[in-house]
Design an enzyme around this catalytic site. Structure first.
Site, short mmCIF file in Angstrom:
data_model
loop_
_atom_site.label_atom_id
_atom_site.label_comp_id
_atom_site.label_asym_id
_atom_site.label_seq_id
_atom_site.Cartn_x
_atom_site.Cartn_y
_atom_site.Cartn_z
N ASN A 8 0.88 -1.17 0.00
CA ASN A 8 0.00 0.00 0.00
C ASN A 8 0.92 1.22 0.00
OD1 ASN A 8 -1.82 2.05 0.45
ND2 ASN A 8 -2.82 1.08 2.19
N LYS A 15 3.50 0.89 3.01
CA LYS A 15 3.01 -0.02 4.03
C LYS A 15 3.00 -1.39 3.38
CE LYS A 15 -0.92 -0.24 7.24
NZ LYS A 15 -1.50 -1.55 6.90
N ARG A 67 -2.55 -2.19 -3.45
CA ARG A 67 -3.76 -1.39 -3.26
C ARG A 67 -3.71 -0.22 -4.22
NH1 ARG A 67 -5.29 3.14 0.92
NH2 ARG A 67 -7.53 3.17 0.55
N HIS A 156 -13.19 2.54 -0.17
CA HIS A 156 -13.18 1.55 0.92
C HIS A 156 -13.79 0.22 0.46
CE1 HIS A 156 -13.41 5.00 4.13
NE2 HIS A 156 -12.16 4.62 3.97
N HIS A 184 -18.20 1.81 7.76
CA HIS A 184 -16.74 1.85 7.94
C HIS A 184 -16.41 3.22 8.53
CE1 HIS A 184 -12.46 1.01 6.52
NE2 HIS A 184 -12.43 2.29 6.83
N ASN A 187 -10.75 7.19 10.25
CA ASN A 187 -10.41 8.57 9.90
C ASN A 187 -11.18 9.01 8.68
OD1 ASN A 187 -8.74 10.57 10.85
ND2 ASN A 187 -6.99 9.16 10.82
N GLY A 188 -11.12 8.16 7.65
CA GLY A 188 -12.07 8.27 6.55
C GLY A 188 -13.27 7.41 6.92
N ARG A 217 -12.50 15.61 6.79
CA ARG A 217 -13.33 15.86 5.59
C ARG A 217 -14.78 16.11 5.98
NH1 ARG A 217 -11.66 10.47 2.60
NH2 ARG A 217 -9.95 10.29 4.08
N ASP A 257 -8.88 13.57 15.86
CA ASP A 257 -8.91 12.22 16.42
C ASP A 257 -10.16 12.06 17.28
OD1 ASP A 257 -8.41 10.01 18.36
OD2 ASP A 257 -6.50 9.91 17.29
N ARG A 259 -11.02 10.10 19.58
CA ARG A 259 -10.83 9.94 21.03
C ARG A 259 -10.70 11.30 21.71
NH1 ARG A 259 -6.52 5.37 19.66
NH2 ARG A 259 -6.23 7.01 18.11
N GLY A 305 -11.56 1.98 12.89
CA GLY A 305 -11.13 2.46 14.21
C GLY A 305 -12.24 2.84 15.17
N GLY A 307 -15.66 2.44 14.65
CA GLY A 307 -16.71 1.42 14.64
C GLY A 307 -16.34 0.18 15.45
N GLU A 359 -8.11 -5.02 5.40
CA GLU A 359 -7.99 -4.76 3.96
C GLU A 359 -6.79 -5.48 3.36
OE1 GLU A 359 -8.81 -0.61 5.28
OE2 GLU A 359 -9.43 -0.34 3.21
P1 ADP Z 1 -7.81 5.09 9.00
O1 ADP Z 1 -8.98 5.60 8.24
O2 ADP Z 1 -6.70 6.10 9.12
O3 ADP Z 1 -7.37 3.69 8.65
P2 ADP Z 1 -8.74 3.90 11.50
O4 ADP Z 1 -9.69 2.94 10.94
O5 ADP Z 1 -7.50 3.38 12.15
O6 ADP Z 1 -8.35 5.04 10.49
O7 ADP Z 1 -9.53 4.80 12.58
C1 ADP Z 1 -8.91 5.89 13.19
C2 ADP Z 1 -9.93 6.62 14.06
O8 ADP Z 1 -10.46 5.70 15.01
C3 ADP Z 1 -9.38 7.80 14.82
O9 ADP Z 1 -10.25 8.90 14.75
C4 ADP Z 1 -9.34 7.28 16.24
O10 ADP Z 1 -9.50 8.31 17.18
C5 ADP Z 1 -10.55 6.39 16.24
N1 ADP Z 1 -10.56 5.49 17.39
C6 ADP Z 1 -9.76 4.44 17.69
N2 ADP Z 1 -10.09 3.89 18.87
C7 ADP Z 1 -11.15 4.63 19.35
C8 ADP Z 1 -11.95 4.59 20.52
N3 ADP Z 1 -11.77 3.68 21.48
N4 ADP Z 1 -12.94 5.52 20.64
C9 ADP Z 1 -13.15 6.45 19.69
N5 ADP Z 1 -12.42 6.53 18.58
C10 ADP Z 1 -11.45 5.64 18.40
#
Ligand code: ADP
Length: 376
Positions: A8, A15, A67, A156, A184, A187-188, A217, A257, A259, A305, A307, A359
């Site tokens: 990727n 990656k 990818r 995705h 999904h 981040n995205g 976004r 983020d 979190r 992340g 979900g 993925e």
């Molecule tokens: P990417 O689209 O970069 O692959 P990920 O699928 O890794 O992203 O998701 C990243 C997101 O998931 C970030 O916004 C992160 O804060 C969020 N995230 C991860 N763990 C938690 C959690 N326990 N609670 C809320 N958000 C979370």
């Protein structure tokens, strides 16, 4: 033991993942960053690829999966890479100016380093090539749309495909008879309506900007907003920067983020609280819309992340949908399990599931399938 290698490639990153070709167990994985920058992990993609390959275990690589973000209307399946196919992927760069050129860099580096192995492109858009015209057509002048390849492509796709198949396996039901909404949420973020294993609508569009509220976004907005801002002096680059990099959670709450947004909202920050409301409202709206598009609903799947990891946000996104047969069991939802699992009450009409996406594994599987098919 033979292996399949998954790449990727970003504009300044590679990656990679190495899988056992028979069991699809992960053997090795890693990330090179800041390629081409002072102090970065490699001088260029070619040097980086050679360093990665030298560091891997000796298992002979039988196929390489790449990818690729945008396959346009041209690619609806994993495709064996030839010089001509690489040129076609490069030619799609107008649709994905940040991504496809970066993917092509990785493809060139890997093909140079492993010239005798089949290389396969796996496209983020491919799963959505089953969208019907009613779902992929934007209501603009059809000549303009045709001249500029303007339509919904969706992204995705590898994740939505993997997760919807895993959902059928978890429910022990044939994929062909399930109506599923996949959320999904990373981040995205994107939502897809999957009918019998086929994508029939998806929230991302010509680009990965449409649909849900994301880290930076905006997701959906009135296209008139762009005209309004253009008249106020925003040029193309400023609009791009605003909508792709300074909107979403970052724009609303000053934090990208999730979190950090949750922590701020818990601490009484009103902007963060509104950001969560907008985020959840948008998801709920898509769930309702896609239940209508599907004409029924068997399962809702959370992945990526947010979900996979946040029970409170899952419950919030689906709050008030009991009339559709959608509910979440607080105990099942709150479990800290990292496995694929059901979080709705056993008697609920709609199964709500959490399924970790993978993925890279899906790219490995599709790569091997493509090579097997091609080899006869
Ligand atoms: P990417 O689209 O970069 O692959 P990920 O699928 O890794 O992203 O998701 C990243 C997101 O998931 C970030 O916004 C992160 O804060 C969020 N995230 C991860 N763990 C938690 C959690 N326990 N609670 C809320 N958000 C979370």
């Amino acid at each position: 033991m033979t292996a399949v290698f998954v790449v990727n490639s970003g504009s300044s990153s590679i990656k990679y993942d190495l899988f056992d070709a028979s069991t699809l167990e992960s053997i090795a994985s890693g990330l090179l960053e800041r390629i081409g920058e002072p102090g970065g992990d490699a001088a260029d993609h070619t040097a980086g690829m050679r360093a990665v390959l030298a560091s891997l275990p000796d298992d002979p690589i039988v196929a390489v999966g790449h990818r690729v973000v945008h396959g346009g209307s041209r690619f609806s399946a994993p495709t064996l890479l030839t010089d001509e196919i690489v040129d076609e992927i490069d030619a799609l760069s107008a649709l994905a100016p940040l991504h496809n050129p970066a993917n092509v860099l990785g493809i060139a580096a890997a093909r140079a380093a492993m010239p005798d192995v089949p290389h396969v492109a796996v496209f983020d858009t491919a799963f959505h090539q089953t969208l019907p015209p009613a779902a992929y057509t934007y209501a603009i002048d059809r000549e303009v749309a045709r001249a500029h390849d303007v339509r919904r492509y969706g992204f995705h796709g590898t994740s939505h495909e993997y997760v919807s198949r895993e959902a059928a396996a978890l429910l022990d039901r044939p994929l062909g008879e399930l109506k599923t909404i996949v959320l999904h949420l990373g981040n995205g973020a994107s939502a897809t309506a999957v009918d019998g294993g086929r994508s029939v609508d998806t929230s991302m569009g010509l680009t990965p900007l449409e649909g849900l509220v994301m880290g930076t976004r905006s997701g959906d907005l009135d296209p008139g907003i762009l005209l309004h801002l253009a008249r106020a002096g925003y040029d193309t680059d400023a609009l791009d920067e605003l909508l792709n990099r300074r909107s979403g959670l970052l724009g609303l709450a000053g934090r990208r983020d999730m979190r950090d947004v949750v922590t701020a909202a818990d601490g009484g920050d009103q902007d963060a609280a509104l950001a969560l409301d907008v985020w959840a409202h948008r998801i709920r709206k898509y769930v309702g819309a896609y239940a209508a598009v599907l004409g029924g609903l068997d399962a809702i799947v959370f992945t990526a992340g947010i979900g996979e990891n946040n029970p409170a946000l899952r419950a919030r996104a689906l709050a008030g949908l009991e009339f559709l047969g959608v509910s979440v069991d607080p105990v099942l939802n709150g479990s800290a399990s990292r496995e694929a699992r059901r979080i709705s009450p056993p008697d609920a009409a709609v199964a709500v599931l959490v399924i970790p996406t993978d993925e890279e594994l899906e790219i490995a599987r599709q790569t091997l399938a493509a090579v097997g098919t091609l080899g006869g």
